[in-house]
Design an enzyme around this catalytic site. Structure first.
Site, mmCIF file in Angstrom:
data_model
loop_
_atom_site.group_PDB
_atom_site.id
_atom_site.type_symbol
_atom_site.label_atom_id
_atom_site.label_comp_id
_atom_site.label_asym_id
_atom_site.label_seq_id
_atom_site.Cartn_x
_atom_site.Cartn_y
_atom_site.Cartn_z
ATOM 1 N NE ARG A 77 -5.795 8.442 10.849
ATOM 2 C CZ ARG A 77 -4.918 7.541 10.137
ATOM 3 N NH1 ARG A 77 -5.816 7.006 9.129
ATOM 4 N NH2 ARG A 77 -3.766 7.255 10.256
ATOM 5 C CD GLN B 27 0.369 8.389 7.129
ATOM 6 O OE1 GLN B 27 -0.467 8.965 7.958
ATOM 7 N NE2 GLN B 27 -0.402 7.194 6.706
ATOM 8 C CG ASP C 151 0.363 -0.082 9.425
ATOM 9 O OD1 ASP C 151 -0.054 0.612 10.278
ATOM 10 O OD2 ASP C 151 0.549 0.421 8.310
ATOM 11 C CE LYS D 69 -2.831 0.873 3.654
ATOM 12 N NZ LYS D 69 -2.496 2.386 4.339
ATOM 13 C CB SER D 70 3.760 2.221 2.057
ATOM 14 O OG SER D 70 3.212 2.273 3.170
#
Ligand code: S3P
Length: 433
Positions: A125, A172, A318, A25-26
């Site tokens: 968030r 991020q 995660d 995903k990243s």
């Protein structure tokens, strides 16, 4: 609110198969974003067609980037980030924190206004960790609580490079600052308390940008242009994690998970499971597009509880929900600490994991920055809820397979965020022997 879907997971502790998991995903987010920022054509293979990465593609389209996708292949026709256009509509990132934060970093350098928002979870968030540094570099950001909560409007341009020391190890945050730094005057430096995943640094180099990094520090110089290139995405180790735990705690069989990304900033899950006593072998190790990959072979074994904390946490953040499932079935106590970041993920994953596993019969206690788990020979099973959090939906499915009575699981559609095909794949590997 869309309707939620449910499923009953029957106990099944034999596994067998050779599988692949979807693209990382990243890395998929970054390949799309950098391809959209670059000059020229970028072809991505094994792109993750999960909702999060599709959100990145949809936002790029609104910014004027043209692309085509066929299943897991994406072709982007990059015109350079300076040719992005002011979006005529809100940029909706759905559930994707990575889209929100990385794109904010790029838009901080764009001389137009854009508004980013997302689903209920995204709008709760914390974004100040990103918008704070971007504002210090010169971007204007408007949003609730001084730019902490989406929807957020960013008007970028005229950035000045700066040096930041962040209080959380977050890729991020680091990536957003570095991406803004590419469009700022002078140098931009990020220092983190521990090293977070370094896919941005690696892939920017692949796109022809000089990135200096040493230890927990990374630096870029403003003005660099990205040059298009092809990207092959490895399998996502965060998705493989569910099968590593299943394969370790099954009573019989063996799983081979092919072509999984094993970037050292992501392999905390392998180290933790191996330290617990898991039998996981890495085979056919190679490096493609600056990212290492390997086939992972996992066989059943008895697991022991361990202590998990410190610098390894960002390298497995995660995977905590499924590590907690493993700990429930390990011998003795497992303590997870230094993981308060879990409270601001897609759900408050300390609370949702502890409550979810307690409901399935686990001996588990919430800590301010983690959890304490006393392993048992079996989890009873019962009812479980994904709370619209993809990693919970999948962790509860693994708990169900390894339980005494099975699990009635609500909200399975959440898995589509990062792992389309998850439920058919568990059916495939447990359709036994
Ligand atoms: C990601 C970084 C991590 C991780 C997320 C993906 C990324 O978040 O939890 O799933 O692609 O950069 P943080 O940077 O907030 O820790």
């Amino acid at each position: 609110m869309t309707a939620t879907e449910g499923i009953f997971i029957d106990p099944q502790n034999k596994v067998r198969g050779e599988i692949t998991v979807p693209g990382d995903k990243s890395i998929s987010h970054r390949a799309a974003l950098f391809g959209g920022m670059a000059q020229g054509d970028t072809h991505i293979t094994n792109f993750l067609p999960g909702q999060d990465c599709l959100s990145t593609l949809a936002c790029l389209q609104k910014l004027g980037v043209t692309w085509e996708r066929h299943e897991t292949e994406v072709w982007l026709q990059g015109q350079g980030v300076d040719n992005w256009v002011e979006p005529q509509d809100v940029l909706d990132v759905g559930n994707s924190g990575t889209t929100f934060r990385l794109l904010s970093g790029v838009l901080a350098g764009s001389p137009f206004a854009s508004t980013l928002t997302g689903d209920e979870s995204i709008r709760k968030r914390p974004m100040k960790r990103v918008t704070g540094p971007l504002m210090q570099m010169g971007a204007r950001v408007l949003g609730r609580q001084d730019g902490n909560f989406a929807p957020l409007t960013i008007r970028g341009g005229n950035l000045a490079g700066r040096s930041f020391t962040t209080s959380v190890a977050s890729a991020q945050v680091k990536s957003a600052i570095l991406l803004a730094g590419l469009r700022a005057n002078g140098e931009t430096i990020v220092r983190e308390p521990a090293l977070s995943r370094d896919h941005t640094e690696r892939m920017l180099r692949g796109f022809g940008v000089e990135v200096w990094s040493e230890g927990t520090q990374a630096k870029v110089i403003g003005g660099a242009q990205l040059k298009a290139r092809d990207v092959s995405v490895p399998g996502d180790i965060s998705s493989a994690a569910f099968f590593l735990v299943l394969g370790s705690l099954a009573k019989e069989g063996e799983l081979l998970i092919r072509e999984v990304g094993v970037n050292p900033t992501r392999t905390g899950i392998l180290e933790v499971l191996q330290k617990m006593g898991a039998d996981i072998q890495l085979e056919n190790i190679s490096e493609i597009c600056g990212e290492p990959r390997a086939d992972l072979r996992v066989k059943p074994s008895d697991l022991q509880g361990i202590e998990i904390g410190g610098d390894i946490i960002p390298r497995l953040i995660d995977e905590v929900p499924v590590i907690a499932v493993a700990a429930c079935l390990a011998k003795g106590e497992t303590v997870i600490r230094d993981a308060s970041e879990l409270r601001v993920k897609e759900s408050d994953r300390i609370k949702t994991v502890v409550e979810g596993l307690k409901a399935l019969g686990a001996d588990i206690e919430e800590l301010p920055d983690g959890m304490r788990i006393m392993g048992k020979p079996k989890l009873l099973g019962g009812r479980a809820q994904s709370h619209n959090d993809h990693r919970l939906a999948m962790a509860w499915a693994i708990a169900g397979l390894l339980s005494e009575n099975g699990v009635s699981l609500e909200g399975i559609e959440a898995a589509l965020v990062s792992f389309p095909g998850f439920f058919p794949l568990i059916e495939q590997v447990t359709r036994v022997l």
